[in-house]
Design a protein around this motif. Structure first.
Motif, short mmCIF file in Angstrom:
data_model
loop_
_atom_site.label_atom_id
_atom_site.label_comp_id
_atom_site.label_asym_id
_atom_site.label_seq_id
_atom_site.Cartn_x
_atom_site.Cartn_y
_atom_site.Cartn_z
N LEU A 64 0.85 -1.19 0.00
CA LEU A 64 0.00 0.00 0.00
C LEU A 64 0.88 1.24 0.00
O LEU A 64 1.61 1.51 0.96
N ALA A 65 0.79 2.00 -1.08
CA ALA A 65 1.52 3.26 -1.20
C ALA A 65 0.53 4.40 -0.96
O ALA A 65 -0.42 4.58 -1.74
N VAL A 66 0.73 5.14 0.12
CA VAL A 66 -0.14 6.26 0.43
C VAL A 66 0.49 7.53 -0.12
O VAL A 66 1.65 7.85 0.18
N ALA A 171 -0.89 4.20 8.09
CA ALA A 171 -1.27 2.87 7.61
C ALA A 171 -0.53 2.48 6.35
O ALA A 171 -0.85 1.46 5.72
N ALA A 172 0.47 3.28 5.97
CA ALA A 172 1.16 3.03 4.70
C ALA A 172 2.32 2.06 4.86
O ALA A 172 3.05 2.10 5.84
N ASP A 173 2.48 1.19 3.85
CA ASP A 173 3.72 0.43 3.72
C ASP A 173 4.80 1.33 3.13
O ASP A 173 5.99 1.21 3.44
N LEU A 174 4.34 2.23 2.27
CA LEU A 174 5.24 3.14 1.56
C LEU A 174 4.59 4.52 1.51
O LEU A 174 3.43 4.64 1.12
N TRP A 175 5.36 5.54 1.92
CA TRP A 175 4.86 6.90 1.80
C TRP A 175 5.37 7.47 0.49
O TRP A 175 6.59 7.55 0.27
N LEU A 176 4.47 7.84 -0.38
CA LEU A 176 4.83 8.57 -1.59
C LEU A 176 4.52 10.04 -1.29
O LEU A 176 3.39 10.49 -1.42
N PHE A 177 5.58 10.73 -0.86
CA PHE A 177 5.36 12.08 -0.35
C PHE A 177 5.55 13.09 -1.48
O PHE A 177 6.62 13.17 -2.09
#
Length: 572
Positions: A64-66, A171-177
């Motif tokens: 999950l990429a947030v 809740a992210a596996d990966l933060w796409l900031f």
């Protein structure tokens, strides 16, 4: 290469125990720093429920990429462009994103049901502005094994949006900031990135909406900022400023690098697993560390609760001691009670009559009591009023002292807030309670007198004198512990009781009457004490909470250590 599912039941059990310990440990009192600690505790609980526990049970679920970031950074446009079609609504008006939108491959739908990730958000299939909803969008343009979640702005002008953004990023596996040339140095996004670094969360940065001429300068400065904050290994992508189509999409070439990287993660199970495990392990480590801090705070809470309880117990113990003492030390034989007693007993004449023979004494008592029913009732009413005022006075004093002590301690705000009752005053029903207890006490005295007279079979006197003797016994009890030199008028009553019942039996009646009165007065003050302490108990503070949270955090730490050992052998 296929990565097998990892369902670590021991770690899952330890995390569930930590969750339950935190849920059962409210930081209710206003000790220093309690406000921030309450927020931290709730964030830990939310992260366990929203991410850690669901992910621990399904490590093999899609990555999950947030996508999160600053206002106006172009997050929704980026999400649409990465997916290849419009799935979330961009716009010029701020704030744009209100609810969460999660895009996934149709084959991955099973991983995002209501009982999975972010279980508090209601699943919907249509666009909505409800922050309590999670819109699920299935798209075959998404690679299997990857889901993208579009979050609100972390610096939104609406507090609800900011809270939701924080919840989704946790809740992210990966933060796409996502940031821009105009916003990359803003403070709020960097606070979130600092949290990511502390948790070892996997982070990728997208520098969006940046003029081509500024890309190199801005990206170099941004890279230095990332390195100085512990994020030097985070991928940094640039998306040059470009036209947006009528469908709200950037040209596929503009976002090709970002999409290619995400797709490569989705298609490589080992790489995907590494990202998930890094974030999950870092989050678990951070949770356990913060839980130890919360355990310290809970111990402080318990100390504050004990101080509040001790203040109330002391105030009401003094009130109970004072009220019980005042009930029998002659204090109440003043004012109206003294006047009515003199009217009833005719002190001087009665004393002179007691100098005669016992038989004459009984005759005179019969004659005196026969004609004084109204006077006996007046004495009884005066006693009832005197005891009532005395108990009320002590209860009021204890209530005032308790709240004053609590105010000085400075921690009791939530205690006073959980009740509409004014704890600085005696309870509204106390007056009626005292009235009932004093009447019951006087009725008990009447029963004692009747029983005592029945033993001597003086039925003639019983017919005429039970009420008068009960009043006499009541007055005598009210001065039972008065100093010998005190002029209370009760010595007349004692002499009278001795003459009728004999000294030994009379002493027994007085002792029983006194014990009953002291018990009733004590119980009235005890009920007021329970009323004061009740709101403190209602806060649910548990003396074992600190130990339980600390023990649960240690179990999580122990399991992490076990996982790091060769062969993953459990500790002895």
């Amino acid at each position: 290469m296929t990565v097998p599912p990892d369902h670590d039941s021991r770690m899952l059990t330890a995390l569930v125990q930590l969750h339950d310990a935190l849920k059962a440990a409210p930081l209710a009192l206003d000790v220093p720093g309690a406000g921030e600690l309450r927020v931290s505790r709730q964030q830990l609980i939310n992260q366990l429920e929203d991410y850690v526990l669901p992910r621990q049970m399904t490590v093999e679920a899609p990555l999950l990429a947030v996508v999160g970031g600053s206002t106006g950074a172009g997050k929704s446009t980026l999400v649409n462009s990465l997916v290849g079609r419009r799935v979330t609504a961009p716009g010029l008006l701020r704030p744009t994103t209100r609810s969460a939108v999660l895009v996934h491959h149709p084959a991955d739908a099973k991983w995002f049901g209501q009982d999975r990730l972010l279980p508090e958000l209601v699943r919907v299939e249509q666009a909505t502005d409800d922050r309590h909803s999670l819109q699920l969008v299935a798209s075959d343009t998404m690679p299997a094994g990857l889901a993208i979640l579009d979050a609100p702005d972390v610096d939104s002008v609406e507090e609800g949006n900011r809270r939701l953004a924080t919840q989704l990023l946790a809740a992210a596996d990966l933060w796409l900031f996502v940031t821009s040339a105009a916003r990359y140095s803003d403070q709020v996004p960097w606070e979130h990135l600092k949290t990511a670094a502390e948790r070892s969360t996997s982070v990728a940065i997208v520098l969006d909406r940046t003029p081509s001429s500024d890309v190199r300068t801005v990206s170099a400065h941004l890279a230095r900022m990332l390195a100085s904050r512990g994020l030097k290994d985070s991928p940094l992508f640039t998306v040059a400023e470009a036209p947006v189509s009528e469908d709200g999409l950037l040209d596929a070439k503009v976002v090709a690098d970002v999409r290619a990287w995400l797709v490569s993660l989705a298609k490589d199970p080992s790489a995907r697993s590494a990202v998930v495990r890094q974030t999950l392990d870092g989050t678990v480590r951070s949770l356990a560390r913060q839980a130890h801090g919360l355990a310290d705070a809970l111990a402080q809470q318990q100390g504050a609760a004990e101080a509040l309880r001790e203040a109330a117990m002391t105030a009401y113990a003094e009130a109970e001691q004072g009220a019980v003492s005042a009930a029998t030390d002659g204090t109440l034989l003043r004012g109206e009670v003294a006047v009515r007693w003199r009217e009833f007993a005719g002190t001087g004449e009665l004393l002179r009559s007691l100098e005669g023979r016992v038989g004459l004494i009984r005759d005179r008592l019969v004659n005196a009591v026969k004609g004084s029913g109204q006077q006996a009732e007046r004495v009884s009413v005066a006693i009832e009023s005197a005891v009532e005022l005395m108990v009320l006075d002590h209860a009021e004093g204890a209530a005032t002292a308790t709240v004053a002590a609590w105010t000085e301690l400075g921690t009791a705000g939530p205690v006073l807030a959980v009740t509409d009752d004014d704890l600085s005053r005696a309870s509204g029903g106390l007056r009626r309670s005292v009235e009932g207890e004093v009447r019951a006490w006087q009725q008990q005295l009447t029963e004692l007198v009747k029983a005592g007279d029945a033993e001597r079979r003086t039925s003639r006197y019983l017919a005429y004198g039970a009420r008068g003797l009960a009043v006499t016994l009541a007055v005598t009890v009210l001065a039972d512990t008065a100093p010998a030199e005190t002029e209370s008028g009760a010595e007349v009553g004692r002499t009278l009781l001795n003459a009728v019942f004999g000294a030994d039996h009379s002493a027994g009646l007085i002792a029983r009457g006194r014990a009953d009165l002291e018990r009733r007065v004590g119980s009235l003050i005890a009920a007021e004490r329970a009323r004061a302490i009740g709101p403190l108990d209602a806060l649910g503070l548990d003396g074992e909470a600190s130990r339980q949270v600390r023990a649960a955090a240690r179990r999580v730490d122990d399991r992490r250590y076990e996982q790091s050992r060769p062969g993953d052998e459990p500790l002895p």
